[in-house]
Write an enzyme that holds these catalytic residues in place. Structure first.
Site, PDB file in Angstrom:
ATOM      1  N   GLU A 111      -7.326   4.870  -1.101  1.00  0.00           N
ATOM      2  CA  GLU A 111      -6.231   5.848  -0.968  1.00  0.00           C
ATOM      3  C   GLU A 111      -5.710   5.900   0.484  1.00  0.00           C
ATOM      4  OE1 GLU A 111      -4.900   6.990  -3.808  1.00  0.00           O
ATOM      5  OE2 GLU A 111      -3.336   7.633  -2.416  1.00  0.00           O
TER       6      GLU A 111
HETATM    7  C1  LIG Z   1     -13.848   0.816  -5.452  1.00  0.00           C
HETATM    8  C2  LIG Z   1     -12.397   0.683  -5.125  1.00  0.00           C
HETATM    9  C3  LIG Z   1     -11.462   1.321  -5.917  1.00  0.00           C
HETATM   10  C4  LIG Z   1     -10.101   1.176  -5.650  1.00  0.00           C
HETATM   11  N1  LIG Z   1      -9.167   1.724  -6.500  1.00  0.00           N
HETATM   12  C5  LIG Z   1      -7.858   1.392  -6.354  1.00  0.00           C
HETATM   13  C6  LIG Z   1      -6.892   1.743  -7.349  1.00  0.00           C
HETATM   14  O1  LIG Z   1      -7.201   2.413  -8.330  1.00  0.00           O
HETATM   15  N2  LIG Z   1      -5.608   1.334  -7.186  1.00  0.00           N
HETATM   16  C7  LIG Z   1      -5.217   0.590  -6.115  1.00  0.00           C
HETATM   17  O2  LIG Z   1      -4.051   0.236  -6.031  1.00  0.00           O
HETATM   18  N3  LIG Z   1      -6.100   0.234  -5.161  1.00  0.00           N
HETATM   19  C8  LIG Z   1      -7.410   0.614  -5.253  1.00  0.00           C
HETATM   20  N4  LIG Z   1      -8.326   0.231  -4.307  1.00  0.00           N
HETATM   21  C9  LIG Z   1      -7.879  -0.530  -3.153  1.00  0.00           C
HETATM   22  C10 LIG Z   1      -7.931   0.265  -1.861  1.00  0.00           C
HETATM   23  O3  LIG Z   1      -6.950   1.263  -1.856  1.00  0.00           O
HETATM   24  C11 LIG Z   1      -7.826  -0.725  -0.703  1.00  0.00           C
HETATM   25  O4  LIG Z   1      -9.055  -1.422  -0.636  1.00  0.00           O
HETATM   26  C12 LIG Z   1      -7.500  -0.061   0.606  1.00  0.00           C
HETATM   27  O5  LIG Z   1      -6.182   0.426   0.594  1.00  0.00           O
HETATM   28  C13 LIG Z   1      -7.668  -0.990   1.799  1.00  0.00           C
HETATM   29  O6  LIG Z   1      -7.021  -2.199   1.605  1.00  0.00           O
HETATM   30  P1  LIG Z   1      -7.820  -3.571   1.860  1.00  0.00           P
HETATM   31  O7  LIG Z   1      -9.082  -3.505   1.092  1.00  0.00           O
HETATM   32  O8  LIG Z   1      -6.915  -4.696   1.621  1.00  0.00           O
HETATM   33  O9  LIG Z   1      -8.222  -3.497   3.382  1.00  0.00           O
HETATM   34  P2  LIG Z   1      -7.310  -3.994   4.605  1.00  0.00           P
HETATM   35  O10 LIG Z   1      -5.934  -3.452   4.453  1.00  0.00           O
HETATM   36  O11 LIG Z   1      -7.450  -5.468   4.751  1.00  0.00           O
HETATM   37  O12 LIG Z   1      -7.988  -3.262   5.827  1.00  0.00           O
HETATM   38  C14 LIG Z   1      -9.145  -3.778   6.502  1.00  0.00           C
HETATM   39  C15 LIG Z   1      -9.360  -2.945   7.781  1.00  0.00           C
HETATM   40  O13 LIG Z   1      -8.233  -3.112   8.643  1.00  0.00           O
HETATM   41  C16 LIG Z   1      -7.655  -1.854   8.960  1.00  0.00           C
HETATM   42  N5  LIG Z   1      -6.199  -2.003   9.024  1.00  0.00           N
HETATM   43  C17 LIG Z   1      -5.389  -2.612   8.140  1.00  0.00           C
HETATM   44  N6  LIG Z   1      -4.108  -2.525   8.551  1.00  0.00           N
HETATM   45  C18 LIG Z   1      -4.113  -1.842   9.711  1.00  0.00           C
HETATM   46  C19 LIG Z   1      -3.104  -1.399  10.616  1.00  0.00           C
HETATM   47  N7  LIG Z   1      -1.801  -1.643  10.398  1.00  0.00           N
HETATM   48  N8  LIG Z   1      -3.479  -0.713  11.714  1.00  0.00           N
HETATM   49  C20 LIG Z   1      -4.784  -0.416  11.940  1.00  0.00           C
HETATM   50  N9  LIG Z   1      -5.782  -0.813  11.104  1.00  0.00           N
HETATM   51  C21 LIG Z   1      -5.450  -1.509  10.012  1.00  0.00           C
HETATM   52  C22 LIG Z   1      -8.079  -0.918   7.826  1.00  0.00           C
HETATM   53  O14 LIG Z   1      -8.076   0.448   8.231  1.00  0.00           O
HETATM   54  C23 LIG Z   1      -9.475  -1.448   7.513  1.00  0.00           C
HETATM   55  O15 LIG Z   1     -10.404  -0.879   8.388  1.00  0.00           O
HETATM   56  C24 LIG Z   1      -9.694   0.408  -4.533  1.00  0.00           C
HETATM   57  C25 LIG Z   1     -10.643  -0.208  -3.724  1.00  0.00           C
HETATM   58  C26 LIG Z   1     -11.977  -0.088  -4.018  1.00  0.00           C
HETATM   59  C27 LIG Z   1     -12.973  -0.829  -3.159  1.00  0.00           C
END
Ligand SMILES: Cc1cc2nc3c(=O)[nH]c(=O)nc-3n(C[C@H](O)[C@H](O)[C@H](O)COP(=O)(O)OP(=O)(O)OC[C@H]3O[C@@H](n4cnc5c(N)ncnc54)[C@H](O)[C@@H]3O)c2cc1C
Length: 586
Positions: free
Chosen positions: A442
């Site tokens: 989220e």
């Molecule tokens: C168990 C689980 C349930 C989930 N449920 C849903 C769901 O129902 N629907 C859905 O759509 N998604 C869902 N998600 C996805 C979740 O919302 C994402 O994992 C989350 O938004 C982070 O994206 P990412 O994993 O690609 O991490 P990334 O975006 O790759 O981030 C990796 C790290 O980099 C940092 N970062 C990234 N961009 C920036 C920036 N511009 N500036 C500073 N720091 C940055 C982040 O804060 C993080 O620490 C779920 C994930 C999990 C693990």
């Protein structure tokens, strides 16, 4: 001893003395929901969560959700034993309908009531809670932005919980960067759309709890501009719905696998494939990402609730363990006898830290939820505007501070258990594993912090934050009783430090965006600590008049021993990005 006891005494105290449930239920929008009715709903819901859902928490973890396949193709997603029956009982009791408009079959209660229910639901069983949580988010979206026809077709069945909802944003290349998503929507001749692409990490993307799953899917329309502006939101039901409301054929969307996760094993986290057979039928909600923001505020608040919920359950478990476990000899204990570890000051410090932090989080989240209600329903436009600003300001803090603290407190509860905390049988490790997702999904907490410094702090040129801090200062100044002297002093120091940090960022953030971005995390933590301290101080003042004495003591502990961390964060906020970019990480 029951696995989870709803903390009704503190919930009632907060609703009466920190926020104003009486004032809320007096609004025309909630005319039928007087405080006594609200109280009995909360008590009944608490019983349900404790008796029906809490006992399934462990089996949800150990067995988890799994796939049934046939010839390599997924045929069914099966939830843990007991979940299906418990979900049927949840639907029958109507808990999911509580906050929604009676027009759609909802209970018409304040959002604040649903947040209270959600806290208890999540403490009882976080994996289970995610299905109603996602459904609630999808309902909120449709209720605000769906066409009358779409509302008519989907909402009443979702409000009862007969059908569940999902949010499909994330793709392999589009996590925090939602604007990078590639799922496609192409117009069909009949006015519907065909959706194709893959979504990952979709919570309850498929399951056996309900007859239909209504997916809300973000996808890009042809010739759309890059980034978030080119993204639209579509309703994609698992089973198409006929004009008479009966279920039609299966849509071209399926779960292709489940993620193996660190926690929330009971909640199926699905990889979803759309359009393998030509395109899933989708219905456009309306163009534009701005619609998602309504949903985001309430969904983020609900994820913040997970922080309180995990900490509360961790606290209850840690206290129970500390009463039973005997080690060492406490000062003043009878000679020759081992003492329960709860007699040792260091253990008591850990317990009180968890308890005080949980109380502070509950107060922040409930204030935020009350503001959602007032912003939507107060007759005075000026109050609606002011409360909407408060929602904007507090939501990233509620989400990020509470989930970070929730994880810390679950870890501290493990520490109270000693080695047994690291052993799965005690169940406390599950709380840490389950709660660890909340700072990630989220919008990661890093993204929340960026939202706070780059969008919320500059609102009205900084005036929104200034007015907020002035209100805290005035309330601190009014704490006249001698019993509150140290709380007053610490709150003043905390709010002054936060004011200095805010002004520094407003001034220096303009020079270099990296100044703001580097300060974001520590600034949000300061904000959470001080806001929590403010509401704990309000509780202490009320407790002087209305009891119970524990609230005053807990607020004093928070003020004297936790809140001073806020001042110490000034250095991190004002250090700037220099050192962050001076280290070569290769
Ligand atoms: C168990 C689980 C349930 C989930 N449920 C849903 C769901 O129902 N629907 C859905 O759509 N998604 C869902 N998600 C996805 C979740 O919302 C994402 O994992 C989350 O938004 C982070 O994206 P990412 O994993 O690609 O991490 P990334 O975006 O790759 O981030 C990796 C790290 O980099 C940092 N970062 C990234 N961009 C920036 C920036 N511009 N500036 C500073 N720091 C940055 C982040 O804060 C993080 O620490 C779920 C994930 C999990 C693990």
């Amino acid at each position: 001893m029951p696995e989870y006891v709803p903390p009704l005494a503190d919930i009632r105290f907060v609703l009466a003395h920190v926020v104003d449930m009486g004032g809320l239920t007096a609004l025309e929008a909630f005319g039928h929901a007087d405080p006594a009715t609200v109280d009995s709903v909360i008590e009944e819901a608490g019983k349900f969560m404790a008796d029906v859902l809490a006992p399934l928490n462990r089996i949800g973890d150990t067995v988890g959700s799994h796939l049934e396949t046939d010839g390599g193709l997924v045929t069914r997603v099966v939830t843990p034993p007991g979940f299906k029956d418990a979900y049927a009982r949840y639907v029958e009791a109507g808990w999911g309908a509580i906050p929604f408009d009676p027009v759609f079959g909802g209970g018409g209660f304040p959002w604040l009531v649903t947040i209270v229910l959600q806290e208890m639901l999540t403490s009882a069983n976080m994996s289970f809670s995610l299905c109603p949580l996602l459904t609630q988010g999808a309902i909120d979206m449709l209720a605000h932005h769906g066409s009358p026809q779409q509302q008519d077709r989907y909402l009443s069945r979702m409000v009862t919980g007969e059908w569940t909802g999902t949010m499909n944003l994330t793709e392999p290349e589009a996590g925090s960067d939602v604007g990078a998503l590639r799922a496609r929507a192409t117009p069909a001749e009949d006015g519907t759309w065909r959706i194709s692409g893959q979504k990952i990490f979709i919570t309850y993307g498929d399951h056996d709890l309900a007859d239909n799953v209504i997916h809300l899917v973000l996808a890009r329309v042809p010739d759309a501009p890059p980034g978030t502006r080119g993204i639209s939101c579509f309703i994609v039901p698992k089973f198409l719905v006929n004009d008479d409301g009966t279920l039609g054929p299966r849509n071209d969307v399926r779960c292709v696998s489940l993620e193996h996760k660190m926690g929330i094993h009971g909640s199926p986290t699905c990889v979803m494939s759309y359009g393998d057979q030509g395109g899933a039928v989708g219905y456009l909600i309306n163009a534009g990402m701005r619609y998602m923001f309504t949903l985001m505020n309430t969904a983020r608040l609900s994820v913040g609730v997970e922080g309180i919920a995990i900490a509360e359950r961790a606290y209850q478990q840690a206290v129970a363990f500390a009463r039973e476990r005997k080690q060492g000899h406490a000062v003043g204990a009878p000679a020759g006898a081992q003492s329960a570890i709860i007699e040792h000051p260091d253990v008591r410090r850990m317990l009180l830290t968890i308890h005080a932090s949980t109380l502070a989080m509950r107060r922040l989240i409930y204030l935020n939820a009350e503001s959602v209600d007032l912003a939507r329903h107060h007759p005075d436009p000026e109050i609606r505007r002011a409360r909407q600003e408060l929602v904007e300001l507090l939501t990233p803090v509620s989400k990020a501070w509470c989930t970070d603290v929730g994880v810390e407190m679950a870890s501290l509860a493990i520490q109270v258990h000693g080695g047994m905390g690291y052993i799965e049988e005690t169940g406390v490790a599950q709380l840490l594993r389950d709660g660890r997702i909340a700072p990630i999904y989220e919008g990661t907490n890093g993204i929340q912090a960026i939202d706070l410094v780059s969008r919320k702090l500059p609102m009205r040129g900084g005036a929104v934050v200034r007015e907020f801090l002035d209100a805290i200062s005035r309330e601190a100044d009014a704490l006249a009783a001698t019993e509150l002297a140290s709380i007053q002093a610490q709150l003043r120091m905390g709010v002054d430090a936060l004011a200095v940090a805010s002004e520094w960022l407003l001034e220096h953030g303009k020079e270099d965006p990296n100044v703001l971005l580097a300060a974001a995390g520590p600034y949000l933590k300061m904000f959470g600590l001080v806001t929590g301290g403010w509401l704990m101080a309000r509780s202490a003042a009320a407790a002087l008049k209305h009891g119970p004495p524990d609230v005053l003591v807990t607020a004093r502990f928070y003020a004297e021993q936790l809140l001073p961390q806020a001042g110490a964060l000034i250095g991190a906020v004002t250090a700037g990005p220099r050192d962050l970019f001076a280290v070569d990480f290769s």
